[in-house]
Design an enzyme around this catalytic site. Structure first.
Site, PDB file in Angstrom:
ATOM      1  N   SER A  16       0.952  -1.378  -0.091  1.00  0.00           N
ATOM      2  CA  SER A  16       0.172  -0.045  -0.088  1.00  0.00           C
ATOM      3  C   SER A  16       1.001   1.410  -0.065  1.00  0.00           C
ATOM      4  O   SER A  16       1.924   1.124   0.513  1.00  0.00           O
ATOM      5  CB  SER A  16      -0.977   0.165   1.489  1.00  0.00           C
ATOM      6  OG  SER A  16      -1.664   1.064   1.188  1.00  0.00           O
ATOM      7  N   ALA A  19      -0.967   6.780   2.862  1.00  0.00           N
ATOM      8  CA  ALA A  19      -0.310   7.180   4.259  1.00  0.00           C
ATOM      9  C   ALA A  19      -1.081   6.955   5.425  1.00  0.00           C
ATOM     10  O   ALA A  19      -0.717   6.438   6.453  1.00  0.00           O
ATOM     11  CB  ALA A  19      -0.069   8.835   4.103  1.00  0.00           C
ATOM     12  N   LYS A  21      -3.361   4.580   5.780  1.00  0.00           N
ATOM     13  CA  LYS A  21      -3.228   2.965   6.005  1.00  0.00           C
ATOM     14  C   LYS A  21      -1.937   2.786   6.470  1.00  0.00           C
ATOM     15  O   LYS A  21      -2.119   1.820   7.372  1.00  0.00           O
ATOM     16  CB  LYS A  21      -3.685   2.038   4.676  1.00  0.00           C
ATOM     17  CG  LYS A  21      -4.964   2.175   4.348  1.00  0.00           C
ATOM     18  CD  LYS A  21      -5.029   1.547   2.923  1.00  0.00           C
ATOM     19  CE  LYS A  21      -6.534   1.437   2.153  1.00  0.00           C
ATOM     20  NZ  LYS A  21      -6.513   0.756   0.941  1.00  0.00           N
ATOM     21  N   ASP A  77      -7.969  -4.482   0.734  1.00  0.00           N
ATOM     22  CA  ASP A  77      -8.584  -3.666   0.030  1.00  0.00           C
ATOM     23  C   ASP A  77      -9.717  -3.313   0.644  1.00  0.00           C
ATOM     24  O   ASP A  77     -10.453  -4.044   1.384  1.00  0.00           O
ATOM     25  CB  ASP A  77      -8.858  -4.202  -1.318  1.00  0.00           C
ATOM     26  CG  ASP A  77      -9.384  -3.201  -2.671  1.00  0.00           C
ATOM     27  OD1 ASP A  77      -8.875  -2.348  -2.818  1.00  0.00           O
ATOM     28  OD2 ASP A  77     -10.801  -3.602  -3.045  1.00  0.00           O
ATOM     29  N   SER A  78     -10.042  -1.972   0.901  1.00  0.00           N
ATOM     30  CA  SER A  78     -11.140  -1.656   1.752  1.00  0.00           C
ATOM     31  C   SER A  78     -11.907  -0.650   1.202  1.00  0.00           C
ATOM     32  O   SER A  78     -11.522   0.231   0.131  1.00  0.00           O
ATOM     33  CB  SER A  78     -10.585  -1.073   3.218  1.00  0.00           C
ATOM     34  OG  SER A  78      -9.636  -0.096   2.911  1.00  0.00           O
ATOM     35  N   GLY A 164     -10.037   9.452   4.541  1.00  0.00           N
ATOM     36  CA  GLY A 164     -11.112   9.031   3.444  1.00  0.00           C
ATOM     37  C   GLY A 164     -12.372   9.638   4.008  1.00  0.00           C
ATOM     38  O   GLY A 164     -12.754  10.726   4.176  1.00  0.00           O
ATOM     39  N   TYR A 165     -13.394   8.685   4.199  1.00  0.00           N
ATOM     40  CA  TYR A 165     -14.787   9.063   4.705  1.00  0.00           C
ATOM     41  C   TYR A 165     -14.953   9.161   6.185  1.00  0.00           C
ATOM     42  O   TYR A 165     -16.134   9.598   6.657  1.00  0.00           O
ATOM     43  CB  TYR A 165     -15.891   8.176   4.022  1.00  0.00           C
ATOM     44  CG  TYR A 165     -15.698   7.937   2.451  1.00  0.00           C
ATOM     45  CD1 TYR A 165     -16.555   8.805   1.728  1.00  0.00           C
ATOM     46  CD2 TYR A 165     -14.963   6.921   1.780  1.00  0.00           C
ATOM     47  CE1 TYR A 165     -16.391   8.722   0.387  1.00  0.00           C
ATOM     48  CE2 TYR A 165     -14.833   6.849   0.488  1.00  0.00           C
ATOM     49  CZ  TYR A 165     -15.568   7.690  -0.288  1.00  0.00           C
ATOM     50  OH  TYR A 165     -15.495   7.723  -1.615  1.00  0.00           O
ATOM     51  N   ASP A 166     -13.977   9.232   6.811  1.00  0.00           N
ATOM     52  CA  ASP A 166     -14.000   9.205   8.461  1.00  0.00           C
ATOM     53  C   ASP A 166     -14.989  10.397   8.889  1.00  0.00           C
ATOM     54  O   ASP A 166     -15.897  10.195   9.917  1.00  0.00           O
ATOM     55  CB  ASP A 166     -12.867   8.914   9.046  1.00  0.00           C
ATOM     56  CG  ASP A 166     -12.146   7.785   8.925  1.00  0.00           C
ATOM     57  OD1 ASP A 166     -12.616   6.769   8.484  1.00  0.00           O
ATOM     58  OD2 ASP A 166     -10.925   7.590   9.529  1.00  0.00           O
ATOM     59  N   HIS A 191     -12.749  -1.544  11.060  1.00  0.00           N
ATOM     60  CA  HIS A 191     -12.923  -2.731  10.068  1.00  0.00           C
ATOM     61  C   HIS A 191     -11.554  -3.262   9.823  1.00  0.00           C
ATOM     62  O   HIS A 191     -11.560  -4.577   9.769  1.00  0.00           O
ATOM     63  CB  HIS A 191     -13.582  -2.217   8.659  1.00  0.00           C
ATOM     64  CG  HIS A 191     -12.838  -0.920   8.227  1.00  0.00           C
ATOM     65  ND1 HIS A 191     -12.764   0.282   8.804  1.00  0.00           N
ATOM     66  CD2 HIS A 191     -12.381  -0.801   6.783  1.00  0.00           C
ATOM     67  CE1 HIS A 191     -12.105   1.057   8.093  1.00  0.00           C
ATOM     68  NE2 HIS A 191     -12.018   0.654   6.773  1.00  0.00           N
TER      69      HIS A 191
END
Length: 208
Positions: A16, A19, A21, A77-78, A164-166, A191
């Protein structure tokens, strides 16, 4: 369990370049004594992600990194799956807005998500993470862990942590978004944390 895990895998390439992750995985793996080496430090380019499922994309990335380094490889992958959008953005979460002609950024992705959910009463969503560990590029029995984190989409962003969508991923039982959680709190319930627990349990059984 941890002694079995670390005795077999002490250096693993992380497939990956994200950053956010990298920060989360480094924190999750630190107690295990496993050195995670980001693939870019070993000159590994990003793998293609041509598939429509999380598990297929994660496996593609893990095999790619392992093949080019000769090391065991961990890939994930998430993404975010929203019920009212038939599971979108799903595997396209990181490039959601770019598929609609916008830029590839968290801000653009979140703005499009909010627009697409305007007027929707059903705000249910879940973060999904699939982790794949291969001990070699041609490992016939890759280990797979899946984690699902349930929440809702808030129209208004809240919080300064995460990525992200946090800021829009609301956890009703806590009354906070994922971006309002401290990193240690998120890493205990996310997750990715759930997927990692499942992966490590399988790795322990496989190593016996």
């Amino acid at each position: 369990m941890m002694s079995v895990v670390t005795s077999r895998l002490d250096r693993v390439v992380l497939a990956s370049g994200n950053a956010g992750k990298l920060r989360e995985f480094a924190a999750l793996f630190a107690p295990l004594g496993i050195e995670l080496v980001p693939q870019h430090q070993l000159g590994v380019p990003e793998a293609p992600e041509p598939h429509v499922t999380f598990v297929e994309n994660a496996l593609e990335k893990a095999r790619h990194a392992s093949r080019l380094t000769g090391l065991p490889a961990l890939a994930d992958d998430s993404g975010l799956c929203v019920d009212a959008l038939d599971g979108a953005p799903g595997v396209y979460s990181a490039r959601y807005a770019s598929l609609d002609g916008g830029e590839k950024s968290d801000a653009a992705n979140n703005a499009l998500l909010v627009r697409n959910l305007a007027g929707q009463a059903d705000r249910r969503a879940c973060y999904v993470a699939v982790l794949v560990l291969v001990r070699s590029a041609d490992d016939p029995r890759p280990l797979v862990g899946e984690g699902v984190w349930y929440g809702e989409i808030s129209a208004t962003p809240r919080g300064d942590h995460g990525f992200g969508y946090d800021p829009h991923f609301l956890l009703p039982e806590l009354g906070r978004t994922a971006a309002e959680l401290q990193p240690t709190e998120k890493n205990a319930v996310s997750h990715r944390a759930l997927a990692l627990r499942e992966l490590l349990a399988k790795l322990d059984r496989a190593a016996r």
